[in-house]
Design a protein around this motif. Sequence first.
Motif: not given
Length: 426
Positions: A105-116, A120-124, A172-184
């Motif tokens: 989740a933290r990795e996803l946040h670091a990846t996406k935060a620049s586009g949020w 929204y990023g802080e609240r997420w 949470a679904g966003q985190v799992f989708r990112y996990g699928v994409a990155t092989g976790r």
Amino acid sequence: MLAEIACKSAVCLPGKARARLTDAGGLYLEISPTGFKRWFWKYRFATKEKRLALGTYPAVSLKQARSERDLARRILQSGSDPSKRRQIERLELQLAEASTFEEVARELHATKASGWSKQYGERWLERMEKDLFPWIGPVPLPEITAPMLLNTLRKIEKRGARETAHTLRQTAGQVFRYGVATGRCERNPAPDLHGALQPLNIKHMAAILEPAQAGELMRAIHDYSGQPVTRAALLLSVLLFQRPGNMQAMQWNELDLDGRVWTIPAAKMKRTVYGKLNGRPHLVPLPHQAVALLRELFPLTGHSHYVFPSLISAQRPMSENTLRVALRRMGYSNDDMTPHGFRAMARTIMVEKLNMHPDVIEAQLAHGKSGPLGSAYDRAEFMEQRRKMMDEWANYLERLRTGVNAPAKRMSARRAASRVGSSKEG
């Protein structure tokens, strides 16, 4: 064939870059001038000569090195490159070591935060840290099941935060989708919870949707006895039906009164960070009534950057609560009408009573296009149609106010009582 004693006593001769002791089947021990010893296996793959490191000596003995060589040889015989296979295994190991829900989740946040947006990023992340990390944060993604996630979300429901629970199911679904994409992990369990949470009782922002009531509202605004700047803001909110935040932050340098257009910069619009930086400005055609109202207002607020400056400081825009308080002063509670409700009122009445095309109204509302392509290929702004629509809307509102072809509705008892004892403006 090498012997263990030869491996122990092997040295690199002075002046040599390295020494090599060869075993059978391509295995050899390489010795550096400093005495560092490493096992290598030499092989060919796709006509190219390659070598595979098998460890250091004496941590890896001669017997172990031969065993590793034989394992690598079987991989080669199966048609795979042992070096590539090892790289894949190392990558999988790295991913497995960083596959807990919180880490991903933290990795996803670091990846996406620049586009949020910052908010929204802080609240997420705040919602994650408060409601999900304490319970499923340490658990590897592949081990989190739908019942486990549901149990966590029900803890949120129990404190009465149903909307937060639904939001976090999606997050949470966003985190799992990112996990699928990155092989976790291999799948996302969040969609399995559809219908498992307590339903949301969504309450839309209050708005007047009937012409007779709209006419009553126009008369109430016309007769408003509070600050003239507040009255003008109310009238323009009805005429232009833009987002309350954009109305409050309207600046004189954004207005072309001769050209009858208000240009809202992309940075002020409700868009993604990319859209704010690279999108086009939102153009709002101004009906004649709006232009006349703005010209009357200029002597009062033209000294400020803002068309509707704060009563406290001309360097700040009007408070977001000012129009809400003004509506209450006129007898409209939050259950009757809100500043955001001007948008719903315009859209509903335009479609149902004026037969306006929804696409033209949506363009005026600055609503993004839906669908996979969104607005990427839809450059239509309907400017000419919108100019005609805005003029017709302003004229229709005037007819509603004066009662021409629009029978007035008698004021409700609650509104009448409310107007007797009015409150102060905010």
